[in-house]
Design a protein around this motif. Structure first.
Motif, PDB file in Angstrom:
ATOM      1  N   ARG A   4       0.814  -1.211   0.000  1.00  0.00           N
ATOM      2  CA  ARG A   4       0.000   0.000   0.000  1.00  0.00           C
ATOM      3  C   ARG A   4       0.854   1.271   0.000  1.00  0.00           C
ATOM      4  NH1 ARG A   4      -5.332  -0.888   0.696  1.00  0.00           N
ATOM      5  NH2 ARG A   4      -5.724   1.256   1.300  1.00  0.00           N
ATOM      6  N   GLU A   5       2.118   1.146   0.330  1.00  0.00           N
ATOM      7  CA  GLU A   5       3.002   2.311   0.328  1.00  0.00           C
ATOM      8  C   GLU A   5       3.448   2.685  -1.080  1.00  0.00           C
ATOM      9  OE1 GLU A   5       6.096   1.139   2.984  1.00  0.00           O
ATOM     10  OE2 GLU A   5       4.853   1.382   4.766  1.00  0.00           O
ATOM     11  N   LYS A   6       3.209   1.808  -2.051  1.00  0.00           N
ATOM     12  CA  LYS A   6       3.550   2.075  -3.449  1.00  0.00           C
ATOM     13  C   LYS A   6       2.249   2.180  -4.253  1.00  0.00           C
ATOM     14  CE  LYS A   6       8.123   1.628  -3.158  1.00  0.00           C
ATOM     15  NZ  LYS A   6       9.021   0.767  -3.892  1.00  0.00           N
ATOM     16  N   PRO A   7       2.285   2.888  -5.391  1.00  0.00           N
ATOM     17  CA  PRO A   7       1.054   3.019  -6.191  1.00  0.00           C
ATOM     18  C   PRO A   7       0.684   1.720  -6.897  1.00  0.00           C
ATOM     19  CG  PRO A   7       2.912   4.089  -7.286  1.00  0.00           C
ATOM     20  CD  PRO A   7       3.407   3.660  -5.936  1.00  0.00           C
ATOM     21  N   MET A   8      -0.613   1.540  -7.091  1.00  0.00           N
ATOM     22  CA  MET A   8      -1.095   0.409  -7.881  1.00  0.00           C
ATOM     23  C   MET A   8      -0.960   0.792  -9.357  1.00  0.00           C
ATOM     24  SD  MET A   8      -4.803  -1.559  -7.713  1.00  0.00           S
ATOM     25  CE  MET A   8      -4.678  -1.947  -5.979  1.00  0.00           C
ATOM     26  N   TRP A   9      -0.541  -0.169 -10.176  1.00  0.00           N
ATOM     27  CA  TRP A   9      -0.331   0.097 -11.602  1.00  0.00           C
ATOM     28  C   TRP A   9      -1.634   0.469 -12.283  1.00  0.00           C
ATOM     29  CZ3 TRP A   9      -0.448  -3.671 -16.097  1.00  0.00           C
ATOM     30  CH2 TRP A   9       0.052  -3.074 -17.262  1.00  0.00           C
ATOM     31  N   ASP A  10      -1.603   1.525 -13.104  1.00  0.00           N
ATOM     32  CA  ASP A  10      -2.806   2.008 -13.786  1.00  0.00           C
ATOM     33  C   ASP A  10      -2.963   1.448 -15.200  1.00  0.00           C
ATOM     34  OD1 ASP A  10      -0.900   3.365 -15.281  1.00  0.00           O
ATOM     35  OD2 ASP A  10      -1.540   5.367 -14.652  1.00  0.00           O
ATOM     36  N   GLY A  11      -2.005   0.657 -15.667  1.00  0.00           N
ATOM     37  CA  GLY A  11      -2.113   0.060 -16.990  1.00  0.00           C
ATOM     38  C   GLY A  11      -1.248   0.715 -18.052  1.00  0.00           C
ATOM     39  N   SER A  12      -0.606   1.836 -17.723  1.00  0.00           N
ATOM     40  CA  SER A  12       0.228   2.511 -18.718  1.00  0.00           C
ATOM     41  C   SER A  12       1.608   1.857 -18.788  1.00  0.00           C
ATOM     42  CB  SER A  12       0.363   3.996 -18.373  1.00  0.00           C
ATOM     43  OG  SER A  12       0.940   4.147 -17.088  1.00  0.00           O
ATOM     44  N   PRO A  13       2.221   1.823 -19.979  1.00  0.00           N
ATOM     45  CA  PRO A  13       3.548   1.208 -20.131  1.00  0.00           C
ATOM     46  C   PRO A  13       4.591   1.912 -19.260  1.00  0.00           C
ATOM     47  CG  PRO A  13       2.534   1.588 -22.270  1.00  0.00           C
ATOM     48  CD  PRO A  13       1.689   2.297 -21.255  1.00  0.00           C
ATOM     49  N   MET A  14       5.456   1.121 -18.627  1.00  0.00           N
ATOM     50  CA  MET A  14       6.535   1.646 -17.791  1.00  0.00           C
ATOM     51  C   MET A  14       7.800   0.844 -18.098  1.00  0.00           C
ATOM     52  SD  MET A  14       4.393   2.105 -14.211  1.00  0.00           S
ATOM     53  CE  MET A  14       5.522   3.274 -13.466  1.00  0.00           C
ATOM     54  N   PRO A  15       8.358   1.018 -19.300  1.00  0.00           N
ATOM     55  CA  PRO A  15       9.424   0.133 -19.785  1.00  0.00           C
ATOM     56  C   PRO A  15      10.712   0.138 -18.980  1.00  0.00           C
ATOM     57  CG  PRO A  15       9.138   2.029 -21.239  1.00  0.00           C
ATOM     58  CD  PRO A  15       8.003   2.060 -20.265  1.00  0.00           C
ATOM     59  N   ASP A  16      10.918   1.145 -18.123  1.00  0.00           N
ATOM     60  CA  ASP A  16      12.140   1.180 -17.323  1.00  0.00           C
ATOM     61  C   ASP A  16      11.873   0.901 -15.846  1.00  0.00           C
ATOM     62  OD1 ASP A  16      10.713   3.525 -16.988  1.00  0.00           O
ATOM     63  OD2 ASP A  16      12.504   4.764 -16.698  1.00  0.00           O
ATOM     64  N   LYS A  17      10.677   0.394 -15.528  1.00  0.00           N
ATOM     65  CA  LYS A  17      10.269   0.192 -14.134  1.00  0.00           C
ATOM     66  C   LYS A  17      10.062  -1.292 -13.813  1.00  0.00           C
ATOM     67  CE  LYS A  17       9.977   4.675 -13.405  1.00  0.00           C
ATOM     68  NZ  LYS A  17      10.915   5.376 -12.545  1.00  0.00           N
ATOM     69  N   ASP A  54      10.981 -10.201   0.918  1.00  0.00           N
ATOM     70  CA  ASP A  54      11.497 -10.162  -0.450  1.00  0.00           C
ATOM     71  C   ASP A  54      10.732  -9.178  -1.331  1.00  0.00           C
ATOM     72  OD1 ASP A  54      13.373 -12.157   0.111  1.00  0.00           O
ATOM     73  OD2 ASP A  54      11.927 -13.743  -0.321  1.00  0.00           O
ATOM     74  N   ALA A  55       9.594  -8.688  -0.839  1.00  0.00           N
ATOM     75  CA  ALA A  55       8.746  -7.797  -1.639  1.00  0.00           C
ATOM     76  C   ALA A  55       9.276  -6.373  -1.580  1.00  0.00           C
ATOM     77  CB  ALA A  55       7.303  -7.861  -1.143  1.00  0.00           C
ATOM     78  N   THR A  56      10.464  -6.185  -2.147  1.00  0.00           N
ATOM     79  CA  THR A  56      11.113  -4.873  -2.133  1.00  0.00           C
ATOM     80  C   THR A  56      11.577  -4.524  -3.543  1.00  0.00           C
ATOM     81  OG1 THR A  56      13.236  -5.903  -1.632  1.00  0.00           O
ATOM     82  CG2 THR A  56      11.909  -5.165   0.249  1.00  0.00           C
ATOM     83  N   ASN A  57      12.072  -3.317  -3.690  1.00  0.00           N
ATOM     84  CA  ASN A  57      12.649  -2.859  -4.956  1.00  0.00           C
ATOM     85  C   ASN A  57      11.681  -2.993  -6.135  1.00  0.00           C
ATOM     86  OD1 ASN A  57      15.104  -2.307  -3.638  1.00  0.00           O
ATOM     87  ND2 ASN A  57      15.721  -4.444  -3.857  1.00  0.00           N
ATOM     88  N   PHE A  58      10.548  -2.347  -6.023  1.00  0.00           N
ATOM     89  CA  PHE A  58       9.588  -2.292  -7.117  1.00  0.00           C
ATOM     90  C   PHE A  58       8.993  -0.894  -7.166  1.00  0.00           C
ATOM     91  CE2 PHE A  58       7.278  -3.638  -3.400  1.00  0.00           C
ATOM     92  CZ  PHE A  58       6.075  -2.965  -3.455  1.00  0.00           C
ATOM     93  N   ASP A  59       8.434  -0.548  -8.318  1.00  0.00           N
ATOM     94  CA  ASP A  59       7.891   0.804  -8.509  1.00  0.00           C
ATOM     95  C   ASP A  59       6.382   0.855  -8.356  1.00  0.00           C
ATOM     96  OD1 ASP A  59      10.427   2.221  -9.386  1.00  0.00           O
ATOM     97  OD2 ASP A  59      10.348   0.566 -10.823  1.00  0.00           O
ATOM     98  N   VAL A  60       5.702  -0.133  -8.900  1.00  0.00           N
ATOM     99  CA  VAL A  60       4.248  -0.228  -8.801  1.00  0.00           C
ATOM    100  C   VAL A  60       3.891  -1.684  -8.514  1.00  0.00           C
ATOM    101  CG1 VAL A  60       3.732   1.720 -10.329  1.00  0.00           C
ATOM    102  CG2 VAL A  60       4.037  -0.565 -11.304  1.00  0.00           C
ATOM    103  N   TRP A  61       2.667  -1.910  -8.099  1.00  0.00           N
ATOM    104  CA  TRP A  61       2.235  -3.269  -7.805  1.00  0.00           C
ATOM    105  C   TRP A  61       0.820  -3.470  -8.327  1.00  0.00           C
ATOM    106  CZ3 TRP A  61      -1.820  -4.856  -4.553  1.00  0.00           C
ATOM    107  CH2 TRP A  61      -2.482  -3.803  -3.902  1.00  0.00           C
ATOM    108  N   LEU A  62       0.390  -4.735  -8.328  1.00  0.00           N
ATOM    109  CA  LEU A  62      -0.950  -5.053  -8.799  1.00  0.00           C
ATOM    110  C   LEU A  62      -1.364  -6.421  -8.264  1.00  0.00           C
ATOM    111  CD1 LEU A  62      -3.057  -3.792 -10.826  1.00  0.00           C
ATOM    112  CD2 LEU A  62      -2.184  -5.437 -12.490  1.00  0.00           C
TER     113      LEU A  62
END
Length: 197
Positions: free
Chosen positions: A67-80, A137-145
């Motif tokens: 919940r501390e990271k944003p949920m993915w909205d569906g837009s491409p994030m090629p470097d994430k 282990d659930a670390t080092n990510f930009d968005v989640w879903l």
């Protein structure tokens, strides 16, 4: 899907399911949205069903690290990097893993935080994906879903739902010279309040 609505008469007769019937239900808006999701699933209108099924994310669902990271909205994030989180029953998570490879064209890295009980199975995905099995282990990510939100975010159609390409593989050398026992379990959890449905 664990939020069962087996007592709803329109769920038991999908041929009469309609938006009008849905609107006439004398229940709260959240429950109406649940019923609408199930109606559209039973009618095999998967595009609408996955959209309606997003109602489950309106509640307090996610564990704190996510919940501390944003949920993915569906837009491409090629470097994430995206973290996909398991939800619901083990069978749901095994079946939904077929969509993980579709995320690879949208992200640099895809991680799947699965239930530890299916970790060994998920290590045999045809398309390699980083599999993790604990909160540490659930670390080092930009968005989640949540994993069951993948179809809605990717706009998968009814035809996409019918795709039967194998997505789990077993190395042939592991099968050589051995006799394997295969067990099939077709049941829910006896501990779940809606298991009888």
């Amino acid at each position: 899907m664990q939020h069962c609505v087996g007592n709803c008469p329109i769920v038991q007769q999908t041929d009469t399911a309609s938006q009008k019937t849905f609107e006439s239900l004398k229940i709260d808006l959240f429950s109406k949205k649940w019923y609408l999701a199930y109606i559209t699933f039973l009618d095999k209108n998967y595009t609408e069903a996955w959209k309606n099924y997003e109602v489950r994310n309106e509640g307090v669902w996610a564990v704190k690290p996510l919940r501390e990271k944003p949920m993915w909205d569906g837009s491409p994030m090629p470097d994430k990097t995206i973290l996909i989180a398991a939800e619901q029953g083990l069978g749901d998570n095994v079946m939904a893993a077929r969509w993980l490879h579709l995320l690879k064209k949208h992200f640099k890295h895809v991680k799947y935080w699965c239930n530890p009980r299916i970790y060994d199975v998920m290590m045999h995905l045809k398309q390699p994906t980083e599999i993790i099995q604990s909160a540490s282990d659930a670390t080092n990510f930009d968005v989640w879903l949540p994993i069951m939100s993948i179809p809605q975010r990717l706009g998968l159609t009814n035809d996409d739902m019918m795709n039967d390409d194998p997505y789990l593989v077993v190395e042939p050398k592991k099968l050589e010279g051995t006799r394997k026992k295969i067990g099939i379990c077709w049941a829910g959890s006896n501990n779940h309040q809606y298991n009888r449905y």
